[in-house]
Design a protein around this motif. Structure first.
Motif, PDB file in Angstrom:
ATOM      1  N   ASP A 227      24.622  34.523  31.897  1.00 33.34           N
ATOM      2  CA  ASP A 227      25.984  35.184  32.235  1.00 33.34           C
ATOM      3  C   ASP A 227      27.048  34.369  31.515  1.00 33.34           C
ATOM      4  O   ASP A 227      27.069  33.140  31.090  1.00 33.34           O
ATOM      5  CB  ASP A 227      26.289  34.745  33.720  1.00 33.34           C
ATOM      6  CG  ASP A 227      25.694  35.760  34.547  1.00 33.34           C
ATOM      7  OD1 ASP A 227      25.884  37.002  34.406  1.00 33.34           O
ATOM      8  OD2 ASP A 227      24.985  35.462  35.484  1.00 33.34           O
TER       9      ASP A 227
ATOM     10  N   ALA B 126      28.439  41.328  36.596  1.00 33.63           N
ATOM     11  CA  ALA B 126      28.710  39.881  37.484  1.00 33.63           C
ATOM     12  C   ALA B 126      30.150  39.631  36.562  1.00 33.63           C
ATOM     13  O   ALA B 126      30.969  39.102  37.399  1.00 33.63           O
ATOM     14  CB  ALA B 126      27.597  38.752  37.052  1.00 33.63           C
ATOM     15  N   ALA B 127      30.177  39.924  35.436  1.00 34.29           N
ATOM     16  CA  ALA B 127      31.548  39.645  34.706  1.00 34.29           C
ATOM     17  C   ALA B 127      32.781  40.353  35.355  1.00 34.29           C
ATOM     18  O   ALA B 127      33.817  39.964  35.816  1.00 34.29           O
ATOM     19  CB  ALA B 127      31.512  39.697  33.246  1.00 34.29           C
TER      20      ALA B 127
ATOM     21  N   ARG C 146      23.392  31.567  39.755  1.00 33.31           N
ATOM     22  CA  ARG C 146      24.408  31.925  40.422  1.00 33.31           C
ATOM     23  C   ARG C 146      24.518  31.414  41.710  1.00 33.31           C
ATOM     24  O   ARG C 146      25.503  31.297  42.401  1.00 33.31           O
ATOM     25  CB  ARG C 146      23.972  33.551  40.550  1.00 33.31           C
ATOM     26  CG  ARG C 146      24.549  34.270  39.126  1.00 33.31           C
ATOM     27  CD  ARG C 146      24.241  35.843  39.249  1.00 33.31           C
ATOM     28  NE  ARG C 146      24.414  36.525  38.043  1.00 33.31           N
ATOM     29  CZ  ARG C 146      23.875  37.753  37.774  1.00 33.31           C
ATOM     30  NH1 ARG C 146      23.454  38.614  38.602  1.00 33.31           N
ATOM     31  NH2 ARG C 146      24.029  38.247  36.630  1.00 33.31           N
TER      32      ARG C 146
ATOM     33  N   SER D   7      18.912  45.180  25.389  1.00 32.42           N
ATOM     34  CA  SER D   7      18.289  44.712  26.752  1.00 32.42           C
ATOM     35  C   SER D   7      19.152  45.291  27.785  1.00 32.42           C
ATOM     36  O   SER D   7      20.032  44.584  28.525  1.00 32.42           O
ATOM     37  CB  SER D   7      18.410  43.128  26.887  1.00 32.42           C
ATOM     38  OG  SER D   7      19.454  42.541  26.104  1.00 32.42           O
TER      39      SER D   7
ATOM     40  N   SER E  91      22.290  38.779  26.261  1.00 31.86           N
ATOM     41  CA  SER E  91      22.214  39.193  27.625  1.00 31.86           C
ATOM     42  C   SER E  91      21.225  38.399  28.662  1.00 31.86           C
ATOM     43  O   SER E  91      20.689  38.666  29.681  1.00 31.86           O
ATOM     44  CB  SER E  91      21.755  40.756  27.746  1.00 31.86           C
ATOM     45  OG  SER E  91      22.822  41.651  27.307  1.00 31.86           O
TER      46      SER E  91
ATOM     47  N   VAL F 132      24.323  45.234  23.417  1.00 28.18           N
ATOM     48  CA  VAL F 132      23.995  45.194  24.771  1.00 28.18           C
ATOM     49  C   VAL F 132      22.829  46.374  25.058  1.00 28.18           C
ATOM     50  O   VAL F 132      21.958  46.260  25.933  1.00 28.18           O
ATOM     51  CB  VAL F 132      25.050  45.574  25.787  1.00 28.18           C
ATOM     52  CG1 VAL F 132      25.994  44.684  26.187  1.00 28.18           C
ATOM     53  CG2 VAL F 132      25.985  46.988  25.139  1.00 28.18           C
TER      54      VAL F 132
ATOM     55  N   ASN G  15      28.039  37.648  23.351  1.00 28.20           N
ATOM     56  CA  ASN G  15      26.866  37.973  23.978  1.00 28.20           C
ATOM     57  C   ASN G  15      25.932  38.477  22.827  1.00 28.20           C
ATOM     58  O   ASN G  15      24.619  38.536  22.986  1.00 28.20           O
ATOM     59  CB  ASN G  15      26.965  39.227  24.833  1.00 28.20           C
ATOM     60  CG  ASN G  15      25.625  39.610  25.402  1.00 28.20           C
ATOM     61  OD1 ASN G  15      25.076  38.800  25.805  1.00 28.20           O
ATOM     62  ND2 ASN G  15      25.252  40.826  25.178  1.00 28.20           N
TER      63      ASN G  15
ATOM     64  N   LEU H 290      30.483  33.339  32.698  1.00 27.53           N
ATOM     65  CA  LEU H 290      31.310  33.327  33.916  1.00 27.53           C
ATOM     66  C   LEU H 290      32.170  32.074  34.128  1.00 27.53           C
ATOM     67  O   LEU H 290      31.277  31.104  33.567  1.00 27.53           O
ATOM     68  CB  LEU H 290      30.500  33.756  35.120  1.00 27.53           C
ATOM     69  CG  LEU H 290      29.701  35.156  35.368  1.00 27.53           C
ATOM     70  CD1 LEU H 290      28.890  34.899  36.431  1.00 27.53           C
ATOM     71  CD2 LEU H 290      30.701  36.164  35.331  1.00 27.53           C
TER      72      LEU H 290
ATOM     73  N   TRP I 143      34.580  38.604  30.273  1.00 23.30           N
ATOM     74  CA  TRP I 143      33.764  39.156  29.570  1.00 23.30           C
ATOM     75  C   TRP I 143      33.639  40.687  29.503  1.00 23.30           C
ATOM     76  O   TRP I 143      33.473  40.767  30.739  1.00 23.30           O
ATOM     77  CB  TRP I 143      32.497  38.243  29.435  1.00 23.30           C
ATOM     78  CG  TRP I 143      31.801  38.855  28.267  1.00 23.30           C
ATOM     79  CD1 TRP I 143      31.623  38.683  26.740  1.00 23.30           C
ATOM     80  CD2 TRP I 143      30.546  39.637  28.523  1.00 23.30           C
ATOM     81  NE1 TRP I 143      30.817  39.301  26.153  1.00 23.30           N
ATOM     82  CE2 TRP I 143      30.011  40.263  27.175  1.00 23.30           C
ATOM     83  CE3 TRP I 143      29.936  40.044  29.767  1.00 23.30           C
ATOM     84  CZ2 TRP I 143      29.145  41.005  27.042  1.00 23.30           C
ATOM     85  CZ3 TRP I 143      28.887  41.231  29.371  1.00 23.30           C
ATOM     86  CH2 TRP I 143      28.336  41.507  28.193  1.00 23.30           C
TER      87      TRP I 143
ATOM     88  N   ARG J 294      19.306  33.365  35.482  1.00 23.41           N
ATOM     89  CA  ARG J 294      20.494  33.817  36.135  1.00 23.41           C
ATOM     90  C   ARG J 294      20.665  33.765  37.378  1.00 23.41           C
ATOM     91  O   ARG J 294      21.508  33.231  38.121  1.00 23.41           O
ATOM     92  CB  ARG J 294      20.806  35.155  35.520  1.00 23.41           C
ATOM     93  CG  ARG J 294      21.303  35.373  34.158  1.00 23.41           C
ATOM     94  CD  ARG J 294      22.079  36.876  33.846  1.00 23.41           C
ATOM     95  NE  ARG J 294      21.132  37.839  34.198  1.00 23.41           N
ATOM     96  CZ  ARG J 294      20.305  38.230  33.563  1.00 23.41           C
ATOM     97  NH1 ARG J 294      20.172  37.659  32.284  1.00 23.41           N
ATOM     98  NH2 ARG J 294      19.606  39.401  33.754  1.00 23.41           N
TER      99      ARG J 294
ATOM    100  N   ASP K 299      19.128  43.597  31.640  1.00 28.76           N
ATOM    101  CA  ASP K 299      19.886  42.542  31.592  1.00 28.76           C
ATOM    102  C   ASP K 299      21.349  42.633  31.447  1.00 28.76           C
ATOM    103  O   ASP K 299      22.079  42.081  32.036  1.00 28.76           O
ATOM    104  CB  ASP K 299      19.249  41.402  30.525  1.00 28.76           C
ATOM    105  CG  ASP K 299      18.029  40.879  30.813  1.00 28.76           C
ATOM    106  OD1 ASP K 299      17.666  40.666  32.373  1.00 28.76           O
ATOM    107  OD2 ASP K 299      17.033  40.349  29.973  1.00 28.76           O
ATOM    108  N   SER K 300      21.561  43.509  30.419  1.00 25.32           N
ATOM    109  CA  SER K 300      23.031  43.745  30.264  1.00 25.32           C
ATOM    110  C   SER K 300      23.899  44.513  31.092  1.00 25.32           C
ATOM    111  O   SER K 300      24.807  43.883  31.686  1.00 25.32           O
ATOM    112  CB  SER K 300      23.196  44.772  28.733  1.00 25.32           C
ATOM    113  OG  SER K 300      22.574  43.989  27.752  1.00 25.32           O
TER     114      SER K 300
ATOM    115  N   ASP L  80      23.032  43.813  34.197  1.00 25.17           N
ATOM    116  CA  ASP L  80      23.267  42.759  35.528  1.00 25.17           C
ATOM    117  C   ASP L  80      24.551  41.894  34.848  1.00 25.17           C
ATOM    118  O   ASP L  80      25.259  41.781  35.728  1.00 25.17           O
ATOM    119  CB  ASP L  80      21.964  41.831  35.265  1.00 25.17           C
ATOM    120  CG  ASP L  80      22.077  40.865  36.340  1.00 25.17           C
ATOM    121  OD1 ASP L  80      22.501  41.289  37.516  1.00 25.17           O
ATOM    122  OD2 ASP L  80      21.798  39.765  36.090  1.00 25.17           O
ATOM    123  N   ILE L  81      24.551  41.298  33.720  1.00 24.91           N
ATOM    124  CA  ILE L  81      25.744  40.577  33.388  1.00 24.91           C
ATOM    125  C   ILE L  81      26.946  41.106  33.259  1.00 24.91           C
ATOM    126  O   ILE L  81      27.953  40.647  33.468  1.00 24.91           O
ATOM    127  CB  ILE L  81      25.440  39.856  32.031  1.00 24.91           C
ATOM    128  CG1 ILE L  81      25.143  40.828  30.809  1.00 24.91           C
ATOM    129  CG2 ILE L  81      24.118  39.041  32.143  1.00 24.91           C
ATOM    130  CD1 ILE L  81      25.277  39.816  29.537  1.00 24.91           C
ATOM    131  N   ILE L  82      26.991  42.576  32.973  1.00 27.85           N
ATOM    132  CA  ILE L  82      28.223  43.202  32.987  1.00 27.85           C
ATOM    133  C   ILE L  82      28.823  43.202  34.346  1.00 27.85           C
ATOM    134  O   ILE L  82      30.246  42.954  34.598  1.00 27.85           O
ATOM    135  CB  ILE L  82      28.169  44.617  32.288  1.00 27.85           C
ATOM    136  CG1 ILE L  82      28.011  44.411  31.032  1.00 27.85           C
ATOM    137  CG2 ILE L  82      29.251  45.442  32.415  1.00 27.85           C
ATOM    138  CD1 ILE L  82      27.237  45.886  30.353  1.00 27.85           C
TER     139      ILE L  82
END
Ligand SMILES: [Fe+2]
Ligand SMILES: [Fe+2]
Ligand SMILES: [Fe+2]
Ligand SMILES: [Fe+2]
Ligand SMILES: [Fe+2]
Ligand SMILES: [Fe+2]
Lengths: 248, 387
Positions: free
Chosen positions: B159, A27-28, B327, A17, B156, A14, B151, B161, B376, B323, A20-21, A23-25
């Motif tokens: 997503d 969301a998850a 979404r 980036s 990254s 992670v 990932n 999800l 995740w 993304r 971005d990381s 952001d996706i963390i």
């Protein structure tokens, strides 16, 4: 020889980036799984298949038994000859593939001039020849028992699946000598342990000749293991180890 | 070639040659190369795969075209091998699978946003949410079976999800068919988009069919079978968008145009200089194929290729994270279902699909089981257990 692994642009993880990381963390973390059970669901599926599974296969009936000829195998009846044949088949296959494994590392070390790093190609060639001889020893033992040395036994099959990645690492042109020897170490650890166990099984079955013929191989495997270990320490430690390659 | 799409003639067919050394080059680095280099390699394999298979089908049905197809296919087949052999051997079948779903997600998102026809765009968004869910299920499998973090493949960009849950993607046969575009009215880019996405889905299905049985774990074997079944539905869905009244030469022309367009998209966005060279070279080759087929179109069909081909280069694919777009689609459209050719609200779904789904899921759902309670987290869910 290739240098050891260098620092560079590895894009995994992670931290490569951070924006971005993050952001996706986020969301998850805020997501809702579609089923709220845990990983025990996987276990249920696996359990039902395990309960109903058939084995990988069986041992072939030895040709001489088919013909009704009395064999050493029959005398072993009740003494689990299946186990012995299965394990001999495994050893045979392992030594045969082991020969190819050493052919691959001989080639790589020759191209990369490993002699200069204290890994003599000649030693690797000797190990290769020994693996080949071990293959011959097991073949002869199987034939003396009236079993077919060209058959693939279930233990041979499982062991080949288990060690499949070793050859894959060594035969990859991109892997270093160090990475290759770490893979070979796995093979030699298994090799050493397996010869030891095989001799004990043969002794328990009072197959004295076979057990005796295997002892030389066991001694050579011990040298393989110790040598690979000492090369690995030389490659990774700055202080050289006292254990040097045996003259065997 | 800013003006006309087909202005440059590219490399002539006779000069499109290979050696085994050129076909088998050093693969890209799984660890160091950008995830989109992997995405492009997988996508181009799919495009070439489709080219070869399409040309085979055509050859079986046309005596006249057979020799022409054989000549062009001789090149297509080697292009495919060169592209597919860029995959590195340390990338396991499951890791490659994560790459395949990243292709499906990011390429479909790009196409959906480029697509001028609202119905076609809706179909792409519909499919997008399904592949998006596959990515999540396979990521759970990678974590729970092999203890690895998806990932590290996705880097990254994408997503991980739930999307439209895979368990609910199973539909009755006729509910996977969509309404075809009209060959006389549709924009050339719409036709290219359909060809491109169908190719990507077809290779994904084939890949799962090939690697699924390589797994020993029963959950993995089940999951591959289940998701391969959805990929088959996707192929059915996307190919049904093609106008069946196009002539075979028209279809061939569109295939070559798709190859030109996709290689062009790749070469414009590639960061790896070695891969970029391959995309440039094959882009030239495809222009050669295009002109070869344009000639056939003129001589055999006595038609002007310009009536099929785009006038100028259409907007290219974007190989970048989508993304926020995805979404928003997820929020708005995850609940959509189908009824015949229509995409409808959940409550209007066909009863045939509901019955079919209940039947296949009767003994349990692999995609539900594998991701039960799964969220995740970097470093795998075991990273959380030791926190
Ligand atoms: Fe050995
Ligand atoms: Fe050995
Ligand atoms: Fe091609
Ligand atoms: Fe998918
Ligand atoms: Fe798909
Ligand atoms: Fe082509």
């Amino acid at each position: 020889m290739k240098k050891l692994t260098e620092m560079g642009l590895n894009r995994t993880g992670v931290d490569s980036s951070p924006i971005d990381s993050k952001d996706i963390i986020g969301a998850a973390l805020n997501s809702t799984p579609t089923s709220l059970d845990g990983d025990e669901e996987i276990g249920k599926i696996r359990a039902s298949y395990i309960m109903n599974a058939k084995p990988l296969g069986t041992l072939p009936v030895p040709g001489t038994i088919k013909g009704g000829v009395s064999t050493i195998l029959e005398k072993l009846a009740g003494n689990r000859p299946e186990l012995l044949i299965d394990k001999l088949g495994e050893r045979l296959a392992f030594e045969r593939t082991g020969t190819r494994l050493y052919e691959a590392i001989v080639q790589k070390c020759r191209v990369l001039d490993s002699d200069r790093a204290g890994i003599p190609v000649a030693t690797l060639e000797r190990f290769r020849d020994q693996e080949l001889r071990h293959f011959g020893l097991v073949r002869d033992a199987l034939m003396s028992l009236g079993a077919d040395p060209t058959a693939q036994t279930p233990a041979a099959d499982a062991a080949a699946v288990a060690s499949g990645g070793i050859l894959k690492v060594v035969s990859d042109p991109r892997t270093s000598v160090l990475q290759s020897f770490e893979a070979i170490l796995i093979a030699e650890l298994a090799d050493f342990e397996s010869w030891d166990m095989l001799i004990r099984v043969a002794e328990e079955m009072e197959l004295k000749e076979i057990a005796a013929s295997f002892r030389g191989a066991y001694d050579e495997e011990k040298v393989h293991l110790e040598t690979i270990r000492s090369w690995l320490s030389d490659l990774m430690l700055t202080k050289k180890t006292a254990v040097k390659e045996s003259a065997a | 070639m800013a003006s006309k799409f087909f202005e440059s003639r590219g490399q002539s067919l006779e000069k499109q040659q290979f050696t085994w050394r050129e076909i088998v080059q050093q693969p890209f680095s799984k660890l160091n190369d950008d995830a989109f280099s992997r995405v492009r390699s997988i996508l181009m394999n799919g495009i070439e795969f489709e080219s070869v298979m399409f040309q085979h089908m055509l050859a079986r049905a046309s005596r006249d075209l057979r020799p022409h197809l054989a000549r062009v296919r001789q090149v297509e087949q080697h292009q495919q091998k060169a592209v597919n052999w860029m995959l590195p051997p340390d990338q396991s079948p499951l890791e490659t699978t994560i790459g395949y779903e990243q292709v499906a997600v990011e390429v479909t998102a790009s196409i959906a946003q480029n697509e001028p026809d609202p119905y076609l765009a809706q179909v792409y968004r519909f499919g997008l949410l399904e592949d998006f869910d596959h990515l999540y299920r396979y990521s759970a499998l990678l974590d729970r079976l092999e203890g690895k973090d998806a990932n590290n493949i996705l880097q990254s960009y994408t997503d991980i999800l739930p999307g439209r849950p895979t368990i609910e993607e199973h539909r009755a046969a006729l509910d996977n068919l969509r309404r075809p575009y009209d060959r006389r009215k549709a924009a050339p880019i719409s036709k290219i988009n359909v060809c491109l996405i169908t190719a990507a889905e077809q290779q994904t299905e084939n890949y799962y069919l090939n690697v699924g049985p390589l797994f020993s774990d029963p959950v993995a074997r089940q999951l591959y079978a289940e998701i391969a079944s959805i990929e088959e539905q996707h192929v059915t869905q996307y190919e049904s968008l093609m106008d069946p009244d196009e002539t075979v030469l028209e279809k061939w022309l569109l295939h070559e145009a798709t190859e030109v367009y996709t290689y062009r998209s790749c070469l414009e966005s590639e960061s790896d200089p070695r891969l970029k060279k391959i995309w440039e070279r094959f882009h030239e080759y495809e222009l050669g194929h295009l002109h070869y087929v344009m000639e056939l179109f003129k001589t055999i069909e006595k038609r002007d290729p310009e009536e099929v081909l785009p006038e100028k280069l259409p907007e290219l694919l974007t190989f970048a994270n989508h993304r926020s777009y995805i979404r928003s689609v997820l929020d708005a459209e995850a609940d959509l279902r189908t009824n015949g050719m229509d995409i409808v609200k959940r409550e209007d779904e066909s009863s045939e699909s509901i019955a079919y789904r209940n039947q296949v899921n009767r003994e349990g759902s692999p995609s539900q089981a594998v991701a039960a309670g799964y969220r995740w987290i970097p470093g795998t869910e075991l990273n959380q257990k030791i926190a």
